[in-house]
Motif scaffolding. Structure first.
Motif, PDB file in Angstrom:
ATOM      1  N   ALA A  76       0.642  -1.188   0.139  1.00 15.17           N
ATOM      2  CA  ALA A  76       0.040   0.063  -0.161  1.00 15.17           C
ATOM      3  C   ALA A  76       0.906   1.347  -0.005  1.00 15.17           C
ATOM      4  CB  ALA A  76      -1.097   0.094   1.291  1.00 15.17           C
ATOM      5  N   ALA A  77       1.923   1.268   1.011  1.00 15.94           N
ATOM      6  CA  ALA A  77       2.888   2.246   0.819  1.00 15.94           C
ATOM      7  C   ALA A  77       3.602   2.755  -0.458  1.00 15.94           C
ATOM      8  CB  ALA A  77       3.911   2.175   1.981  1.00 15.94           C
ATOM      9  N   GLU A  78       3.862   1.569  -1.016  1.00 17.99           N
ATOM     10  CA  GLU A  78       4.590   1.617  -2.549  1.00 17.99           C
ATOM     11  C   GLU A  78       3.461   2.190  -3.506  1.00 17.99           C
ATOM     12  OE1 GLU A  78       6.762  -1.401  -5.613  1.00 17.99           O
ATOM     13  OE2 GLU A  78       5.888  -1.967  -3.709  1.00 17.99           O
ATOM     14  N   PHE A  79       2.158   1.688  -3.289  1.00 18.15           N
ATOM     15  CA  PHE A  79       1.431   2.115  -4.237  1.00 18.15           C
ATOM     16  C   PHE A  79       1.012   3.735  -4.146  1.00 18.15           C
ATOM     17  CE2 PHE A  79      -0.619  -2.377  -4.483  1.00 18.15           C
ATOM     18  CZ  PHE A  79       0.181  -2.633  -5.626  1.00 18.15           C
ATOM     19  N   ARG A  80       0.774   4.073  -2.742  1.00 18.25           N
ATOM     20  CA  ARG A  80       0.748   5.561  -2.497  1.00 18.25           C
ATOM     21  C   ARG A  80       1.917   6.520  -2.892  1.00 18.25           C
ATOM     22  NH1 ARG A  80      -1.792   3.516   2.421  1.00 18.25           N
ATOM     23  NH2 ARG A  80       0.245   3.501   3.326  1.00 18.25           N
ATOM     24  N   ALA A  81       3.248   5.929  -2.800  1.00 22.10           N
ATOM     25  CA  ALA A  81       4.302   6.537  -3.260  1.00 22.10           C
ATOM     26  C   ALA A  81       4.330   6.865  -4.869  1.00 22.10           C
ATOM     27  CB  ALA A  81       5.604   5.884  -2.800  1.00 22.10           C
ATOM     28  N   GLN A  82       3.828   5.811  -5.473  1.00 24.99           N
ATOM     29  CA  GLN A  82       3.754   5.743  -6.872  1.00 24.99           C
ATOM     30  C   GLN A  82       2.568   6.799  -7.361  1.00 24.99           C
ATOM     31  OE1 GLN A  82       3.058   1.652  -8.269  1.00 24.99           O
ATOM     32  NE2 GLN A  82       4.941   0.982  -7.887  1.00 24.99           N
ATOM     33  N   GLY A  83       1.351   6.748  -6.540  1.00 26.17           N
ATOM     34  CA  GLY A  83       0.429   7.702  -6.892  1.00 26.17           C
ATOM     35  C   GLY A  83       0.711   8.998  -6.497  1.00 26.17           C
ATOM     36  N   GLN A  84       1.703   9.198  -5.621  1.00 25.73           N
ATOM     37  CA  GLN A  84       2.094  10.764  -5.240  1.00 25.73           C
ATOM     38  C   GLN A  84       3.110  11.059  -6.346  1.00 25.73           C
ATOM     39  OE1 GLN A  84       1.123  12.544  -2.775  1.00 25.73           O
ATOM     40  NE2 GLN A  84       2.391  14.336  -3.037  1.00 25.73           N
ATOM     41  N   GLU A  85       3.712  10.081  -6.822  1.00 28.08           N
ATOM     42  CA  GLU A  85       4.822  10.466  -8.034  1.00 28.08           C
ATOM     43  C   GLU A  85       4.212  11.112  -9.113  1.00 28.08           C
ATOM     44  OE1 GLU A  85       8.232   8.487 -10.560  1.00 28.08           O
ATOM     45  OE2 GLU A  85       7.426   7.315  -9.049  1.00 28.08           O
ATOM     46  N   GLN A  86       3.116  10.184  -9.745  1.00 21.44           N
ATOM     47  CA  GLN A  86       2.411  10.501 -10.648  1.00 21.44           C
ATOM     48  C   GLN A  86       1.759  11.806 -10.475  1.00 21.44           C
ATOM     49  OE1 GLN A  86       1.907   8.984 -13.372  1.00 21.44           O
ATOM     50  NE2 GLN A  86       3.233   7.443 -13.078  1.00 21.44           N
ATOM     51  N   PHE A  87       0.972  12.137  -9.345  1.00 24.36           N
ATOM     52  CA  PHE A  87       0.590  13.427  -8.747  1.00 24.36           C
ATOM     53  C   PHE A  87       1.538  14.568  -9.184  1.00 24.36           C
ATOM     54  CE2 PHE A  87       0.157  16.638  -5.432  1.00 24.36           C
ATOM     55  CZ  PHE A  87      -0.924  17.131  -5.912  1.00 24.36           C
ATOM     56  N   GLN A  88       2.540  14.305  -8.528  1.00 23.49           N
ATOM     57  CA  GLN A  88       3.937  15.355  -8.649  1.00 23.49           C
ATOM     58  C   GLN A  88       4.264  15.490 -10.273  1.00 23.49           C
ATOM     59  OE1 GLN A  88       5.023  17.564  -6.385  1.00 23.49           O
ATOM     60  NE2 GLN A  88       3.855  16.411  -4.585  1.00 23.49           N
ATOM     61  N   ARG A  89       4.383  14.500 -10.768  1.00 25.69           N
ATOM     62  CA  ARG A  89       4.521  14.575 -12.418  1.00 25.69           C
ATOM     63  C   ARG A  89       3.399  15.336 -13.122  1.00 25.69           C
ATOM     64  NH1 ARG A  89       4.975   9.854 -13.270  1.00 25.69           N
ATOM     65  NH2 ARG A  89       7.368   9.501 -12.903  1.00 25.69           N
ATOM     66  N   ILE A  90       2.361  15.195 -12.876  1.00 20.28           N
ATOM     67  CA  ILE A  90       1.224  15.582 -13.353  1.00 20.28           C
ATOM     68  C   ILE A  90       1.111  17.013 -13.203  1.00 20.28           C
ATOM     69  CG2 ILE A  90      -1.347  15.679 -13.817  1.00 20.28           C
ATOM     70  CD1 ILE A  90      -1.284  12.786 -13.466  1.00 20.28           C
ATOM     71  N   THR A  91       1.223  17.529 -11.776  1.00 20.44           N
ATOM     72  CA  THR A  91       1.232  18.648 -11.390  1.00 20.44           C
ATOM     73  C   THR A  91       2.039  19.695 -11.971  1.00 20.44           C
ATOM     74  OG1 THR A  91       0.114  18.073  -9.247  1.00 20.44           O
ATOM     75  CG2 THR A  91       1.157  20.266  -9.322  1.00 20.44           C
ATOM     76  N   ALA A  92       3.417  19.150 -12.068  1.00 20.95           N
ATOM     77  CA  ALA A  92       4.487  19.860 -12.727  1.00 20.95           C
ATOM     78  C   ALA A  92       4.027  20.151 -13.960  1.00 20.95           C
ATOM     79  CB  ALA A  92       5.754  19.017 -12.640  1.00 20.95           C
ATOM     80  N   SER A  93       3.831  18.987 -14.746  1.00 19.32           N
ATOM     81  CA  SER A  93       3.615  19.331 -16.210  1.00 19.32           C
ATOM     82  C   SER A  93       2.329  20.297 -16.254  1.00 19.32           C
ATOM     83  CB  SER A  93       3.041  17.928 -16.759  1.00 19.32           C
ATOM     84  OG  SER A  93       2.721  18.434 -18.109  1.00 19.32           O
ATOM     85  N   ALA A  94       1.322  20.273 -15.658  1.00 22.04           N
ATOM     86  CA  ALA A  94       0.204  21.237 -15.884  1.00 22.04           C
ATOM     87  C   ALA A  94       0.844  22.609 -15.382  1.00 22.04           C
ATOM     88  CB  ALA A  94      -0.920  20.789 -14.935  1.00 22.04           C
ATOM     89  N   ASP A  95       1.753  22.840 -14.305  1.00 20.62           N
ATOM     90  CA  ASP A  95       2.201  24.150 -14.069  1.00 20.62           C
ATOM     91  C   ASP A  95       3.019  24.866 -15.169  1.00 20.62           C
ATOM     92  OD1 ASP A  95       0.763  24.122 -11.484  1.00 20.62           O
ATOM     93  OD2 ASP A  95       2.481  23.331 -10.264  1.00 20.62           O
ATOM     94  N   ARG A  96       3.794  23.845 -15.766  1.00 19.99           N
ATOM     95  CA  ARG A  96       4.674  24.162 -16.660  1.00 19.99           C
ATOM     96  C   ARG A  96       3.812  24.716 -17.998  1.00 19.99           C
ATOM     97  NH1 ARG A  96       7.023  20.064 -17.059  1.00 19.99           N
ATOM     98  NH2 ARG A  96       5.992  19.132 -18.979  1.00 19.99           N
ATOM     99  N   GLU A  97       2.837  23.861 -18.202  1.00 19.59           N
ATOM    100  CA  GLU A  97       1.932  24.402 -19.370  1.00 19.59           C
ATOM    101  C   GLU A  97       1.373  25.699 -18.969  1.00 19.59           C
ATOM    102  OE1 GLU A  97      -0.466  21.166 -20.265  1.00 19.59           O
ATOM    103  OE2 GLU A  97       1.029  19.851 -21.065  1.00 19.59           O
ATOM    104  N   ALA A  98       0.586  25.876 -17.766  1.00 25.59           N
ATOM    105  CA  ALA A  98       0.172  27.108 -17.416  1.00 25.59           C
ATOM    106  C   ALA A  98       1.077  28.264 -17.466  1.00 25.59           C
ATOM    107  CB  ALA A  98      -0.459  27.060 -16.102  1.00 25.59           C
TER     108      ALA A  98
END
Length: 363
Positions: A234-256
């Motif tokens: 579960a911790a590994e899945f949460r870490a992977q989800g957080q990584e995806q969140f950070q990646r998507i957020t960074a991509s969205a901020d960069r595009e914005a």
């Protein structure tokens, strides 16, 4: 005289019936029989039907030919990974050699007492070399087959005669080959005891583990380990989800940021073009009538400086800011006094005035 013959005939008939009752026996298709004479085996009957024996001298023992069940009590086994496993085993067997069966264990009750320890020993021996993962995986069938072969080998080697040397003749290979081909070999009672076949006279058909439970301590440790593994996953899945969140957020901020920068760039370009057009219009208006343009700009400055009811400016009267309060420029006065001149100058003044009204300059 006739009555005497009738009585004798009746007595003979009763005697013959009694003799027939003691001389005849029926073997059912699910049974096999041994004909004994004073405890010695005289004949083996395995075919169903009506058979004859010597009355009063011979007796018959029946044994079941069907697959029988042995369910020994659960036993504790220590696996190769040092885990204790409570195993409940059941065995399916068949009596294949009634002669040997009668000579060794005599009946099914004694067979259970003799057979159960053999099964338990072989189960412990085989399971002691495997791990819990193997028992719970697809390897379980192979383990069961290995246990069955081990139990069969132990049963064929078993003997209960004290002081008999069973190593004189090794018939194990012959017995296994015959049983693999589906043939039943009987013990030859004419042979001496030291040359007879070994074993209990049975063949193990199948061995299965009905239930395999861990002890309470091991179950608790296994549960805790499984819980730790699930929490780790579960911790590994949460870490992977957080990584995806950070990646998507960074991509969205960069595009914005890129979109805002491009919009700001376009806005600055349009603003610069508007400022340039505004300056051009102001220059054109200033070039047509400098005095009127100066007056118009002063009026805009008054409008911006004096706003609201409580606006107040304290300046000396001769201040340049109030120069138009004393007199108007000559060009403005002439335009106000001469309507024809004001009408002639209307085509030029509205363009300049409109541009100035729409985009009022800042003093």
């Amino acid at each position: 005289m006739q009555k005497r013959f009738t009585l004798i005939g009746g007595i003979l008939l009763v005697v013959l019936g009694f003799l027939a009752y003691n001389a005849l026996f029926v073997v059912h298709q699910t049974q096999q029989a041994l004909v004994l004479q004073f405890g010695a085996i005289k004949r083996v009957v395995q075919e169903p039907g009506l058979n004859v024996k010597l009355p009063f001298i011979q007796n018959v023992l029946f044994f079941d030919r069907r697959v029988l069940n042995l369910d020994p009590p659960p036993l504790t086994v220590v696996l190769s990974d040092q885990r204790r496993l409570i195993v409940d085993v059941f065995v399916r067997y068949r009596i294949t050699d009634p002669v040997r069966f009668y000579e060794t264990v005599n009946n099914e009750t004694q067979l259970r007492d003799r057979f159960a320890p053999i099964v338990n020993n072989q189960v412990r021996s085989v399971l002691g070399e495997v791990t819990l993962t193997s028992v719970l995986s697809e390897e379980r069938d192979e383990i069961m087959q290995q246990i069955r072969r081990s139990v069969n080998a132990a049963v064929r080697q078993a003997t209960v005669e004290a002081g008999i040397d069973t190593t004189a003749v090794d018939t194990t290979a012959v017995d296994e080959a015959a049983e693999d081909e589906g043939q039943v070999q009987l013990t030859d009672t004419s042979q001496p005891a030291e040359r007879r076949r070994r074993g209990l006279g049975i063949d193990v058909v199948d061995v299965r583990i009905g239930r395999a439970d861990l002890s309470s301590d091991v179950s608790r440790s296994v549960y805790e380990r499984m819980r730790a593994e699930r929490e780790r996953d579960a911790a590994e899945f949460r870490a992977q989800g957080q990584e995806q969140f950070q990646r998507i957020t960074a991509s969205a901020d960069r595009e914005a940021t890129v979109i805002r920068a491009e919009a700001q760039r376009d806005a600055d370009i349009l603003r610069g073009e508007g400022e340039g057009e505004r300056t051009r219009l102001l220059n054109e208006a200033f070039g047509q009538d400098a005095e009127f343009f100066d007056f118009y700009r002063s009026m805009q400055a008054y409008s911006e400086a004096i706003r609201g009811e409580n606006s107040m400016l304290v300046l000396p009267p001769d201040n340049d800011f109030f120069r138009f309060f004393n007199e108007l420029p000559a060009g403005v006065m002439n335009a106000e006094r001469n309507p024809e001149q004001r009408a002639q100058s209307r085509p030029v003044a509205p363009e300049a005035t409109g541009a100035l009204t729409t985009e009022p300059p800042v003093q």
